[in-house]
Scaffold this active site. Structure first.
Site, PDB file in Angstrom:
ATOM      1  N   ASP A 199     -42.015 -27.546 -15.240  1.00  0.00           N
ATOM      2  CA  ASP A 199     -42.003 -28.996 -15.024  1.00  0.00           C
ATOM      3  C   ASP A 199     -40.556 -29.498 -15.060  1.00  0.00           C
ATOM      4  O   ASP A 199     -39.691 -28.866 -15.662  1.00  0.00           O
ATOM      5  CB  ASP A 199     -42.770 -29.703 -16.150  1.00  0.00           C
ATOM      6  CG  ASP A 199     -44.277 -29.660 -15.957  1.00  0.00           C
ATOM      7  OD1 ASP A 199     -44.742 -29.194 -14.905  1.00  0.00           O
ATOM      8  OD2 ASP A 199     -44.991 -30.115 -16.873  1.00  0.00           O
TER       9      ASP A 199
ATOM     10  N   ARG B 297     -42.576 -27.636  -6.256  1.00  0.00           N
ATOM     11  CA  ARG B 297     -43.416 -28.834  -6.345  1.00  0.00           C
ATOM     12  C   ARG B 297     -42.522 -30.060  -6.135  1.00  0.00           C
ATOM     13  O   ARG B 297     -41.507 -30.213  -6.801  1.00  0.00           O
ATOM     14  CB  ARG B 297     -44.057 -28.924  -7.728  1.00  0.00           C
ATOM     15  CG  ARG B 297     -44.855 -30.220  -7.938  1.00  0.00           C
ATOM     16  CD  ARG B 297     -45.215 -30.443  -9.405  1.00  0.00           C
ATOM     17  NE  ARG B 297     -45.993 -29.375  -9.958  1.00  0.00           N
ATOM     18  CZ  ARG B 297     -46.085 -29.123 -11.277  1.00  0.00           C
ATOM     19  NH1 ARG B 297     -45.423 -29.871 -12.146  1.00  0.00           N
ATOM     20  NH2 ARG B 297     -46.814 -28.128 -11.710  1.00  0.00           N
TER      21      ARG B 297
HETATM   22  C1  FAD Z   1     -49.323 -32.154  -9.980  1.00  0.00           C
HETATM   23  C2  FAD Z   1     -48.273 -33.103 -10.468  1.00  0.00           C
HETATM   24  C3  FAD Z   1     -47.252 -32.642 -11.256  1.00  0.00           C
HETATM   25  C4  FAD Z   1     -46.236 -33.498 -11.673  1.00  0.00           C
HETATM   26  N1  FAD Z   1     -45.179 -33.006 -12.374  1.00  0.00           N
HETATM   27  C5  FAD Z   1     -44.151 -33.834 -12.672  1.00  0.00           C
HETATM   28  C6  FAD Z   1     -42.954 -33.340 -13.257  1.00  0.00           C
HETATM   29  O1  FAD Z   1     -42.796 -32.133 -13.537  1.00  0.00           O
HETATM   30  N2  FAD Z   1     -41.944 -34.230 -13.526  1.00  0.00           N
HETATM   31  C7  FAD Z   1     -42.068 -35.569 -13.237  1.00  0.00           C
HETATM   32  O2  FAD Z   1     -41.124 -36.327 -13.461  1.00  0.00           O
HETATM   33  N3  FAD Z   1     -43.199 -36.051 -12.703  1.00  0.00           N
HETATM   34  C8  FAD Z   1     -44.237 -35.241 -12.412  1.00  0.00           C
HETATM   35  N4  FAD Z   1     -45.367 -35.766 -11.837  1.00  0.00           N
HETATM   36  C9  FAD Z   1     -45.579 -37.236 -11.806  1.00  0.00           C
HETATM   37  C10 FAD Z   1     -44.980 -37.856 -10.557  1.00  0.00           C
HETATM   38  O3  FAD Z   1     -43.579 -37.770 -10.618  1.00  0.00           O
HETATM   39  C11 FAD Z   1     -45.391 -39.331 -10.416  1.00  0.00           C
HETATM   40  O4  FAD Z   1     -44.940 -40.041 -11.528  1.00  0.00           O
HETATM   41  C12 FAD Z   1     -46.896 -39.555 -10.273  1.00  0.00           C
HETATM   42  O5  FAD Z   1     -47.488 -38.521  -9.538  1.00  0.00           O
HETATM   43  C13 FAD Z   1     -47.180 -40.886  -9.544  1.00  0.00           C
HETATM   44  O6  FAD Z   1     -46.600 -40.867  -8.270  1.00  0.00           O
HETATM   45  P1  FAD Z   1     -47.443 -40.779  -6.898  1.00  0.00           P
HETATM   46  O7  FAD Z   1     -46.731 -39.852  -5.994  1.00  0.00           O
HETATM   47  O8  FAD Z   1     -48.837 -40.427  -7.185  1.00  0.00           O
HETATM   48  O9  FAD Z   1     -47.286 -42.204  -6.237  1.00  0.00           O
HETATM   49  P2  FAD Z   1     -47.550 -43.673  -6.733  1.00  0.00           P
HETATM   50  O10 FAD Z   1     -46.946 -44.524  -5.669  1.00  0.00           O
HETATM   51  O11 FAD Z   1     -47.102 -43.864  -8.146  1.00  0.00           O
HETATM   52  O12 FAD Z   1     -49.128 -43.794  -6.711  1.00  0.00           O
HETATM   53  C14 FAD Z   1     -49.892 -43.743  -5.530  1.00  0.00           C
HETATM   54  C15 FAD Z   1     -51.346 -44.064  -5.849  1.00  0.00           C
HETATM   55  O13 FAD Z   1     -51.875 -43.088  -6.734  1.00  0.00           O
HETATM   56  C16 FAD Z   1     -52.732 -43.662  -7.693  1.00  0.00           C
HETATM   57  N5  FAD Z   1     -52.156 -43.479  -9.043  1.00  0.00           N
HETATM   58  C17 FAD Z   1     -50.869 -43.115  -9.320  1.00  0.00           C
HETATM   59  N6  FAD Z   1     -50.687 -42.999 -10.648  1.00  0.00           N
HETATM   60  C18 FAD Z   1     -51.860 -43.311 -11.209  1.00  0.00           C
HETATM   61  C19 FAD Z   1     -52.307 -43.371 -12.559  1.00  0.00           C
HETATM   62  N7  FAD Z   1     -51.503 -43.068 -13.577  1.00  0.00           N
HETATM   63  N8  FAD Z   1     -53.601 -43.718 -12.796  1.00  0.00           N
HETATM   64  C20 FAD Z   1     -54.445 -44.001 -11.782  1.00  0.00           C
HETATM   65  N9  FAD Z   1     -54.065 -43.958 -10.465  1.00  0.00           N
HETATM   66  C21 FAD Z   1     -52.799 -43.626 -10.197  1.00  0.00           C
HETATM   67  C22 FAD Z   1     -52.853 -45.097  -7.314  1.00  0.00           C
HETATM   68  O14 FAD Z   1     -53.939 -45.219  -6.427  1.00  0.00           O
HETATM   69  C23 FAD Z   1     -51.555 -45.366  -6.612  1.00  0.00           C
HETATM   70  O15 FAD Z   1     -51.621 -46.451  -5.735  1.00  0.00           O
HETATM   71  C24 FAD Z   1     -46.344 -34.895 -11.358  1.00  0.00           C
HETATM   72  C25 FAD Z   1     -47.377 -35.352 -10.558  1.00  0.00           C
HETATM   73  C26 FAD Z   1     -48.325 -34.486 -10.097  1.00  0.00           C
HETATM   74  C27 FAD Z   1     -49.409 -35.017  -9.207  1.00  0.00           C
END
Ligand code: FAD
Length: 311
Positions: free
Chosen positions: A137, A187
């Protein structure tokens, strides 16, 4: 971005609030919606359920920012137990593990880098023996260089080790170019921490534009992109870039978090895409939960209700 994002991310690192909130049982509604349980058994059960639905899994034993080498050792042991249990259940073809270097000692003064590298190596070896892989991560920007150095070291012996890059950082497009080589599992996520403007794009639009630029690099490259987002636009753009680059399903994958857009996870899998669900488990869910609330402040209402109904 939401006005509540920054305060919630500050709270994610507040020891006092953590002590209060962590007295909530994991079964409390809001925690349970993001974390399926506390122990190895819960993690294996959640994995088996997802695999039954044709999803893959990456498991995160929750914990971060440890300054204590015994605690780091406990985290390593938890991963070894988990890998043993996944292997015994025949799940390692579909399930890997995600590791935060700060949970295995990266932040320990002086020796942190060395301790985290050795601990990560132990987990990579156990994963290899169990027939699966590790992804490192990515945490806040102060750790990016150290994490990429550790990744390079680990990949000498375990080239299958996955990297994570965060589109909100200015540097990430260049990091994508450097890591888009054959066999390199990367990722791409947007990024979950509170980062200063000096290092990170601040508006949603700029982060999204960067995410698309990074997708272009990774999907045109030789590596194995792991597209981690719940954003419907990013999913659509990734799918069209994948076909434009002649990538067959299985030469990249989508990733989403446990409990977030589960119907979309199943829809993509049913459409023939590889989809992996990130499953966090354990008692140290506080920082993870606060980052999820920061992404979706409207969930705060449920959270406050959980706290009130407890008292
Ligand atoms: C498999 C995976 C691994 C990850 N690993 C890391 C990592 O190692 N380091 C790191 O900094 N970040 C990590 N993240 C988190 C990532 O950086 C984002 O903060 C998170 O995924 C929200 O961004 P988004 O791309 O979904 O877009 P966004 O624009 O935030 O969300 C898009 C849509 O997704 C839905 N959504 C998003 N978040 C939520 C929530 N919490 N609850 C309910 N619905 C929601 C909503 O419908 C929203 O409109 C990871 C995410 C995933 C999916």
């Amino acid at each position: 971005m939401s006005l509540l994002r920054q305060p919630l991310l500050l709270l994610a690192r507040s020891g006092r609030v953590k002590d209060l909130v962590s007295t909530l049982p994991v079964s409390a509604g809001i925690v349970r919606s993001y974390v399926p349980g506390e122990d190895t058994e819960d993690a294996v059960r959640a994995t088996a359920d997802l695999v039954d639905e044709h999803l893959r899994v990456t498991l995160d034993y929750l914990g971060e920012d440890t300054l204590d080498s015994d605690q780091a050792d406990n985290t390593v042991q938890a991963y070894l137990d988990l890998l043993g249990a996944l292997s015994a259940s025949g799940l390692t073809r579909h399930a890997e593990v995600s590791v935060k270097l700060s949970a295995v000692g990266q932040a320990i003064p002086q020796q942190g880098h060395k301790i985290a590298l050795e601990n990560a190596r132990t987990i990579c070896r156990a994963a290899r023996n169990a027939g699966t892989t590790v992804t490192l991560d990515m945490e806040d920007h102060t750790t990016t260089d150290a994490t990429l150095v550790t990744l390079r070291e680990l990949r000498k012996d375990f080239p299958e080790t996955g990297a994570v890059l965060q589109a909100y950082l200015h540097r990430t497009e260049a990091d994508c170019r450097a890591l888009a080589y054959e066999g390199s599992r990367v990722r791409l996520c947007k990024g979950a921490y509170d980062e200063p403007a000096e290092f990170a794009f601040q508006s949603r639009l700029d982060v999204d534009k960067s995410y698309v630029r990074c997708l272009k690099v990774l999907l045109a490259g030789q590596g194995y992109p792991m597209i981690a987002t719940h954003d419907p636009r990013m999913v659509r753009i990734a799918s069209s870039l994948a076909s434009r680059n002649g990538r067959a399903a299985g030469s990249y994958e989508f990733q989403m978090l446990y409990g977030i857009r589960p119907e979309e996870q199943r829809r993509l899998a049913a459409a023939g895409e590889s989809v992996r669900v990130y499953v966090p488990y354990g008692t140290e869910w506080y920082g993870y939960l606060m980052r999820r609330l920061a992404e979706r402040p409207r969930n705060l209402t449920f959270f406050v209700r959980s706290l009130i109904s407890k008292s």
